[in-house]
Design a protein around this motif. Sequence first.
Motif, PDB file in Angstrom:
ATOM      1  N   ASP A  74       0.814  -1.218   0.000  1.00 47.72           N
ATOM      2  CA  ASP A  74       0.000   0.000   0.000  1.00 47.72           C
ATOM      3  C   ASP A  74       0.850   1.271   0.000  1.00 47.72           C
ATOM      4  O   ASP A  74       0.304   2.369  -0.124  1.00 47.72           O
ATOM      5  CB  ASP A  74      -0.929   0.021   1.224  1.00 47.72           C
ATOM      6  CG  ASP A  74      -1.956  -1.108   1.179  1.00 47.72           C
ATOM      7  OD1 ASP A  74      -2.334  -1.503   0.049  1.00 47.72           O
ATOM      8  OD2 ASP A  74      -2.360  -1.596   2.250  1.00 47.72           O
ATOM      9  N   ASP A  75       2.172   1.117   0.153  1.00 47.14           N
ATOM     10  CA  ASP A  75       3.066   2.276   0.190  1.00 47.14           C
ATOM     11  C   ASP A  75       3.550   2.558  -1.229  1.00 47.14           C
ATOM     12  O   ASP A  75       4.565   2.036  -1.679  1.00 47.14           O
ATOM     13  CB  ASP A  75       4.248   1.996   1.127  1.00 47.14           C
ATOM     14  CG  ASP A  75       5.148   3.203   1.283  1.00 47.14           C
ATOM     15  OD1 ASP A  75       4.806   4.287   0.759  1.00 47.14           O
ATOM     16  OD2 ASP A  75       6.221   3.071   1.922  1.00 47.14           O
ATOM     17  N   LYS A  76       2.808   3.394  -1.940  1.00 48.56           N
ATOM     18  CA  LYS A  76       3.127   3.708  -3.333  1.00 48.56           C
ATOM     19  C   LYS A  76       4.112   4.872  -3.395  1.00 48.56           C
ATOM     20  O   LYS A  76       3.958   5.869  -2.680  1.00 48.56           O
ATOM     21  CB  LYS A  76       1.858   4.038  -4.104  1.00 48.56           C
ATOM     22  CG  LYS A  76       0.888   2.858  -4.182  1.00 48.56           C
ATOM     23  CD  LYS A  76      -0.349   3.203  -4.978  1.00 48.56           C
ATOM     24  CE  LYS A  76      -1.296   1.992  -5.043  1.00 48.56           C
ATOM     25  NZ  LYS A  76      -2.517   2.302  -5.806  1.00 48.56           N
ATOM     26  N   ARG A  77       5.099   4.709  -4.254  1.00 54.08           N
ATOM     27  CA  ARG A  77       6.145   5.723  -4.382  1.00 54.08           C
ATOM     28  C   ARG A  77       6.379   6.058  -5.848  1.00 54.08           C
ATOM     29  O   ARG A  77       5.844   5.405  -6.744  1.00 54.08           O
ATOM     30  CB  ARG A  77       7.440   5.235  -3.719  1.00 54.08           C
ATOM     31  CG  ARG A  77       7.260   4.964  -2.234  1.00 54.08           C
ATOM     32  CD  ARG A  77       8.553   4.568  -1.550  1.00 54.08           C
ATOM     33  NE  ARG A  77       8.330   4.263  -0.146  1.00 54.08           N
ATOM     34  CZ  ARG A  77       9.276   3.893   0.695  1.00 54.08           C
ATOM     35  NH1 ARG A  77      10.539   3.786   0.277  1.00 54.08           N
ATOM     36  NH2 ARG A  77       8.990   3.637   1.959  1.00 54.08           N
ATOM     37  N   LEU A  78       7.217   7.074  -6.060  1.00 57.43           N
ATOM     38  CA  LEU A  78       7.455   7.553  -7.413  1.00 57.43           C
ATOM     39  C   LEU A  78       8.937   7.841  -7.601  1.00 57.43           C
ATOM     40  O   LEU A  78       9.607   8.365  -6.708  1.00 57.43           O
ATOM     41  CB  LEU A  78       6.635   8.827  -7.674  1.00 57.43           C
ATOM     42  CG  LEU A  78       6.606   9.354  -9.113  1.00 57.43           C
ATOM     43  CD1 LEU A  78       5.925   8.362 -10.048  1.00 57.43           C
ATOM     44  CD2 LEU A  78       5.884  10.703  -9.163  1.00 57.43           C
ATOM     45  N   PHE A  79       9.420   7.481  -8.782  1.00 59.68           N
ATOM     46  CA  PHE A  79      10.802   7.754  -9.181  1.00 59.68           C
ATOM     47  C   PHE A  79      10.760   8.653 -10.411  1.00 59.68           C
ATOM     48  O   PHE A  79      10.083   8.348 -11.401  1.00 59.68           O
ATOM     49  CB  PHE A  79      11.517   6.442  -9.503  1.00 59.68           C
ATOM     50  CG  PHE A  79      12.802   6.586 -10.276  1.00 59.68           C
ATOM     51  CD1 PHE A  79      13.962   7.032  -9.660  1.00 59.68           C
ATOM     52  CD2 PHE A  79      12.860   6.272 -11.634  1.00 59.68           C
ATOM     53  CE1 PHE A  79      15.152   7.153 -10.370  1.00 59.68           C
ATOM     54  CE2 PHE A  79      14.036   6.377 -12.348  1.00 59.68           C
ATOM     55  CZ  PHE A  79      15.188   6.825 -11.719  1.00 59.68           C
ATOM     56  N   VAL A  80      11.442   9.791 -10.338  1.00 60.19           N
ATOM     57  CA  VAL A  80      11.521  10.717 -11.474  1.00 60.19           C
ATOM     58  C   VAL A  80      12.985  10.904 -11.829  1.00 60.19           C
ATOM     59  O   VAL A  80      13.824  11.141 -10.953  1.00 60.19           O
ATOM     60  CB  VAL A  80      10.868  12.084 -11.146  1.00 60.19           C
ATOM     61  CG1 VAL A  80      11.106  13.072 -12.288  1.00 60.19           C
ATOM     62  CG2 VAL A  80       9.374  11.906 -10.903  1.00 60.19           C
ATOM     63  N   LEU A  81      13.287  10.787 -13.113  1.00 58.88           N
ATOM     64  CA  LEU A  81      14.635  11.001 -13.618  1.00 58.88           C
ATOM     65  C   LEU A  81      14.580  12.191 -14.569  1.00 58.88           C
ATOM     66  O   LEU A  81      13.774  12.217 -15.504  1.00 58.88           O
ATOM     67  CB  LEU A  81      15.137   9.759 -14.361  1.00 58.88           C
ATOM     68  CG  LEU A  81      16.615   9.710 -14.728  1.00 58.88           C
ATOM     69  CD1 LEU A  81      17.493   9.692 -13.489  1.00 58.88           C
ATOM     70  CD2 LEU A  81      16.905   8.473 -15.575  1.00 58.88           C
ATOM     71  N   ALA A  82      15.417  13.187 -14.309  1.00 57.28           N
ATOM     72  CA  ALA A  82      15.462  14.399 -15.132  1.00 57.28           C
ATOM     73  C   ALA A  82      16.876  14.577 -15.661  1.00 57.28           C
ATOM     74  O   ALA A  82      17.840  14.543 -14.893  1.00 57.28           O
ATOM     75  CB  ALA A  82      15.043  15.621 -14.317  1.00 57.28           C
ATOM     76  N   ALA A  83      17.007  14.761 -16.967  1.00 57.95           N
ATOM     77  CA  ALA A  83      18.329  14.854 -17.590  1.00 57.95           C
ATOM     78  C   ALA A  83      18.487  16.179 -18.313  1.00 57.95           C
ATOM     79  O   ALA A  83      17.559  16.670 -18.973  1.00 57.95           O
ATOM     80  CB  ALA A  83      18.540  13.705 -18.577  1.00 57.95           C
ATOM     81  N   THR A  84      19.673  16.772 -18.168  1.00 57.95           N
ATOM     82  CA  THR A  84      20.093  17.937 -18.934  1.00 57.95           C
ATOM     83  C   THR A  84      21.249  17.482 -19.832  1.00 57.95           C
ATOM     84  O   THR A  84      21.637  16.313 -19.792  1.00 57.95           O
ATOM     85  CB  THR A  84      20.535  19.078 -18.005  1.00 57.95           C
ATOM     86  OG1 THR A  84      21.810  18.738 -17.427  1.00 57.95           O
ATOM     87  CG2 THR A  84      19.523  19.311 -16.890  1.00 57.95           C
ATOM     88  N   PRO A  85      21.837  18.357 -20.615  1.00 60.81           N
ATOM     89  CA  PRO A  85      22.955  17.902 -21.460  1.00 60.81           C
ATOM     90  C   PRO A  85      24.161  17.369 -20.689  1.00 60.81           C
ATOM     91  O   PRO A  85      24.898  16.523 -21.209  1.00 60.81           O
ATOM     92  CB  PRO A  85      23.329  19.162 -22.256  1.00 60.81           C
ATOM     93  CG  PRO A  85      22.050  19.933 -22.326  1.00 60.81           C
ATOM     94  CD  PRO A  85      21.383  19.706 -21.018  1.00 60.81           C
ATOM     95  N   THR A  86      24.381  17.826 -19.451  1.00 59.98           N
ATOM     96  CA  THR A  86      25.576  17.395 -18.708  1.00 59.98           C
ATOM     97  C   THR A  86      25.281  16.831 -17.325  1.00 59.98           C
ATOM     98  O   THR A  86      26.204  16.422 -16.622  1.00 59.98           O
ATOM     99  CB  THR A  86      26.563  18.567 -18.547  1.00 59.98           C
ATOM    100  OG1 THR A  86      25.891  19.650 -17.873  1.00 59.98           O
ATOM    101  CG2 THR A  86      27.079  19.053 -19.894  1.00 59.98           C
TER     102      THR A  86
END
Length: 580
Positions: A185-197
């Motif tokens: 029931d413990d829902k989580r989120l992973f976000v990956l954000a990329a720039t050029p470097t």
Amino acid sequence: MPADSSAAAIVALDPAWRPAATESLRLAAAGDGVLYLLTSPSGGGGSSSGSAPSLRRLTLATGEEEVLELSRVSATPAGLFADPHSSTSVLIAHANGDTVYVHRSRSRVLGKARGLLITAVAWLRPDPSRSDTREVLLGSSSGAIFEAALEPTRTSRYRQLFTLSPPAPLCGLAAEPFVSQGAPDDKRLFVLAATPTRYYEFVGPASLEALFASYRELSHLGHVEVEGPPPGTAWPPPHKGSSLDFDRRRGQEGGGRGSGASPPSAFAWLSARGVYCGSLLFGAQAPRDSCVYDSEMRPYPPATDLAQSSGAGSASPAALRWPPLSLALTELHLLVLYGGGVAALSRLSGELMCVARPPAACGPLLGLVREPAQGGLWAWGEGGTLRVSVNREERHMWRLHLEARDFETALACCSPGAPSQRDLVLAQHAEHELSRGAYTLAARQFAKTGKSVEEVALRFLSLGQKGALQTYLFCKLDAMDERHAMQGTLLCTWLTSLFLERLEGARGLEGSGRGEEEAAAAEEEAAVATAQAVATAGAAAAAAAAAEEAATTAEAAAVAAEAAVAAAKARRASAAAARA
């Protein structure tokens, strides 16, 4: 290993769709089972030049095309972002900061996002109870991340969640929900954000606001950073899609990839210095933990290697150099797209395996997109789309694992129809064990190869390793076919002489406990070898007797045949005399 440019190369580019003769393909994106294709009249870049672009939705299963209504925007389209979870939604970003949202067959401009140049989009998995609402993360050219809830006729929620510092254009965004290990029931989120470097990880509660709020409190945001581009080169390139890709293979479930598949197991990021790869593990992370492990940089192939892989009639070799424009992950390779072709790099070693080049009619390549339902790949340029086929990509893996001295995996990767591969792996494994002094292990590996007994025996004798030689001979004897009885007899005789020699040496140590133990062991082993020799000799004798009997039978048959021929001749002579 030189890059493979033959017809049987790992990657092939096959023409799939072409625009009308008066049009050029400007942007492409893939949704669930569909391709979105944005075209404009040849010579015009879009609305800014007075020529209105056209958006088609191509259903891959049937080939059916549908022209979609587009809201008029007086600017050049700069980015196309399709919903991977459906075949109904797509965003078109324009150079002036206007963004058009197309849902099913209708479109509208996102009024709340005016002036925001969107460069990356992450589509969250839809809520089944709100089938017409799409929640998205929008990344901008200034490094800002926004949340939006898109409905067919309005944007019900729009707010800024985070701003990267220092500011940098976002060229890739991804959001993956997961469940905490041991707490379904413990829902989580992973976000990956990329720039050029740089790339940044955000891990926390499933609520976007709560997730990013925990990171806004930090004075320093953790990230992975790489060097800028090589001197004299421009970066970032004019991306026509995300600089991130994920390995979403279903593994044991079978089938292809898909938006409903398990969370990704790996990712790749097109950075200024190379393809940055990492494995992903979800389930045990606390907020602000990392989901990335076993990460490494794979440098781009040297320009000379890319140029040497360019064949006659292909695009200019220079177009295969800088910059790389897009990438995709396959099971065993990294596909890096350049204007002049697609380079396949081994995920294991980073080695350039082959370069696939487009037909001249397609023109320079501009992007690479993946259809999420089945994992199909399409490269595209102004002249249309090309189906990217990956053929028997495991064919070189045995050699790469062999070079990495992973002998067990190399052996498992050998082709069943190529015994020479297996023999080479076993021989190199034996040589490796020999070089580190593991003589008994080396003997067992040599016994599995096709090397001659004399060659291997001389190696062990020159090293003074008679014990390893005995092990080798025993292993060869155990694996020997019964048809080679005579050779087996020779091996048994050799073994018996070695054990008798050992027994004589042990008797010279009589009076010591060690000598008695050696003598007992030697006598036992000599008895085993002698018994095996007797059995083998018996088999050889039986084989010889059978051969002799067969020869006798054959000889008798020949005599009988000769007698029959003589009788026939006599009968013919008698008949002739009677007629006379």
